[in-house]
Design a protein around this motif. Structure first.
Motif, short mmCIF file in Angstrom:
data_model
loop_
_atom_site.label_atom_id
_atom_site.label_comp_id
_atom_site.label_asym_id
_atom_site.label_seq_id
_atom_site.Cartn_x
_atom_site.Cartn_y
_atom_site.Cartn_z
N ASP A 80 42.69 17.72 35.87
CA ASP A 80 43.35 18.44 34.78
C ASP A 80 44.38 19.45 35.28
OD1 ASP A 80 41.49 20.08 35.90
OD2 ASP A 80 40.80 20.95 34.02
N HIS A 81 44.91 19.22 36.50
CA HIS A 81 45.93 20.11 37.07
C HIS A 81 47.02 19.30 37.78
CE1 HIS A 81 42.95 23.27 36.46
NE2 HIS A 81 43.93 24.13 36.61
N PHE A 82 48.18 19.89 37.83
CA PHE A 82 49.25 19.37 38.69
C PHE A 82 49.32 20.27 39.91
CE2 PHE A 82 51.16 17.98 34.55
CZ PHE A 82 51.18 16.62 34.82
N ILE A 83 49.54 19.67 41.06
CA ILE A 83 49.85 20.45 42.26
C ILE A 83 51.35 20.30 42.46
CG2 ILE A 83 49.50 20.72 44.73
CD1 ILE A 83 46.69 19.45 44.25
N LEU A 84 52.04 21.40 42.28
CA LEU A 84 53.50 21.42 42.33
C LEU A 84 53.93 21.98 43.68
CD1 LEU A 84 56.32 21.28 41.02
CD2 LEU A 84 55.84 23.51 40.00
N ARG A 85 54.74 21.20 44.41
CA ARG A 85 55.24 21.65 45.71
C ARG A 85 56.75 21.83 45.59
NH1 ARG A 85 55.69 18.65 51.18
NH2 ARG A 85 55.38 16.81 49.89
N LEU A 86 57.21 23.04 45.90
CA LEU A 86 58.64 23.36 45.82
C LEU A 86 59.15 23.71 47.20
CD1 LEU A 86 58.51 25.76 42.74
CD2 LEU A 86 59.15 23.35 42.73
N LYS A 87 60.29 23.14 47.56
CA LYS A 87 60.97 23.50 48.81
C LYS A 87 62.14 24.41 48.43
CE LYS A 87 63.13 21.46 52.86
NZ LYS A 87 63.63 20.21 53.44
N VAL A 88 62.05 25.68 48.83
CA VAL A 88 63.05 26.68 48.50
C VAL A 88 63.89 26.94 49.74
CG1 VAL A 88 63.41 29.03 47.69
CG2 VAL A 88 61.49 27.72 46.84
N ALA A 89 65.21 27.03 49.55
CA ALA A 89 66.11 27.25 50.69
C ALA A 89 67.09 28.37 50.40
CB ALA A 89 66.87 25.95 51.00
N ASN A 90 67.62 28.96 51.48
CA ASN A 90 68.70 29.94 51.36
C ASN A 90 69.98 29.22 51.02
OD1 ASN A 90 67.25 32.18 52.04
ND2 ASN A 90 67.84 32.20 54.17
N ASP A 91 70.75 29.80 50.14
CA ASP A 91 72.06 29.26 49.81
C ASP A 91 73.10 30.01 50.66
OD1 ASP A 91 73.85 27.61 48.57
OD2 ASP A 91 74.03 28.83 46.77
N GLU A 92 74.33 29.57 50.60
CA GLU A 92 75.39 30.23 51.36
C GLU A 92 75.60 31.67 50.91
OE1 GLU A 92 78.91 27.86 51.26
OE2 GLU A 92 77.87 26.10 52.00
N ALA A 93 75.29 31.95 49.63
CA ALA A 93 75.50 33.30 49.09
C ALA A 93 74.35 34.25 49.44
CB ALA A 93 75.64 33.23 47.58
N SER A 94 73.35 33.74 50.13
CA SER A 94 72.20 34.58 50.47
C SER A 94 72.60 35.63 51.49
CB SER A 94 71.08 33.71 51.04
OG SER A 94 70.00 34.53 51.41
N HIS A 95 72.17 36.85 51.24
CA HIS A 95 72.49 37.94 52.16
C HIS A 95 71.21 38.53 52.74
CE1 HIS A 95 76.65 37.74 50.99
NE2 HIS A 95 76.30 37.82 49.72
N LEU A 96 70.28 37.66 53.10
CA LEU A 96 69.05 38.15 53.72
C LEU A 96 69.37 38.62 55.13
CD1 LEU A 96 66.40 35.48 52.67
CD2 LEU A 96 66.72 37.75 51.72
N THR A 97 68.88 39.79 55.48
CA THR A 97 69.08 40.30 56.83
C THR A 97 67.85 40.15 57.69
OG1 THR A 97 68.45 42.50 56.08
CG2 THR A 97 70.80 41.97 56.08
#
Length: 195
Positions: A80-97
């Motif tokens: 009675d559940h879905f296991i949802l897997r998401l792959k998240v990535a930095n975009d070119e506009a990302s300003h993570l330091t």
């Protein structure tokens, strides 16, 4: 059996009404209320004529320049559940330091009704971290109840809202669930989760 008339007669008896302090308080409150309604309506008209505020414009620009993208969506059904897997990535506009830890304080999967979907816990998996390099990715897993299958879903990551799934009509719920065979992970495309 009648009432006796006052000695002064009926001259200016209505004026006695305005001698009561509560009448003046009510008149004053009414005047303030009317003035407030007229002023607030005019203020709303001025806001509509001026267009978007600086804050609204900045918010629009921020959503236009998304710092993160969802590269991949995978769904598996377990009872009675879905296991949802998401792959998240930095975009070119990302300003993570520096690396961004993807924990409960920085990332949430939110349903249409405002509830937060629980993360899927793997006991020996290291915590997800998104490195600051452009194109770096991390994987997130969530445990979505089948009862929320028709709900729209958003991933809120470091204050930014990304669409994961669009809402479906409740009548389509059973057919939607049947698209995902139990125990088999399926890659889905788009916000309507086509296979």
């Amino acid at each position: 059996m009648g009432f006796a008339k006052p000695a002064g007669g009926s001259k200016f008896t209505a004026m006695a009404f305005f001698k009561r302090p509560e009448v003046w308080v009510l008149l004053l409150l009414s005047a303030v209320g009317i003035a407030w309604v007229l002023w607030s309506d005019g203020a709303n008209d001025r806001v509509r004529e001026e267009g978007p505020t600086k804050e609204e414009t900045a918010q629009t620009e921020m959503t236009a320049k998304s710092r993160f993208v969802i590269d991949e969506r995978r769904v598996a059904r377990e009872e009675d559940h879905f296991i949802l897997r998401l792959k998240v990535a930095n975009d070119e506009a990302s300003h993570l330091t520096e690396p961004l830890p993807l924990n409960d304080s920085t990332v949430k999967l939110v349903a249409e009704d405002g509830t937060t979907v629980a993360p899927f816990y793997l006991p020996f998996a290291p915590p997800a971290v998104l490195d600051p390099e452009v194109g770096a990715s991390a994987e997130l897993r969530y445990y979505l109840p089948v009862s929320q299958a028709t709900s729209a879903l958003w991933l809120v990551i470091d204050g930014e809202k990304l669409s994961v799934k669009e809402a479906l009509a409740p009548s389509e719920s059973a057919a939607f669930v049947e698209k995902f065979p139990e125990g088999l992970e399926v890659a889905v495309n788009g916000l309507d989760w086509q296979q």
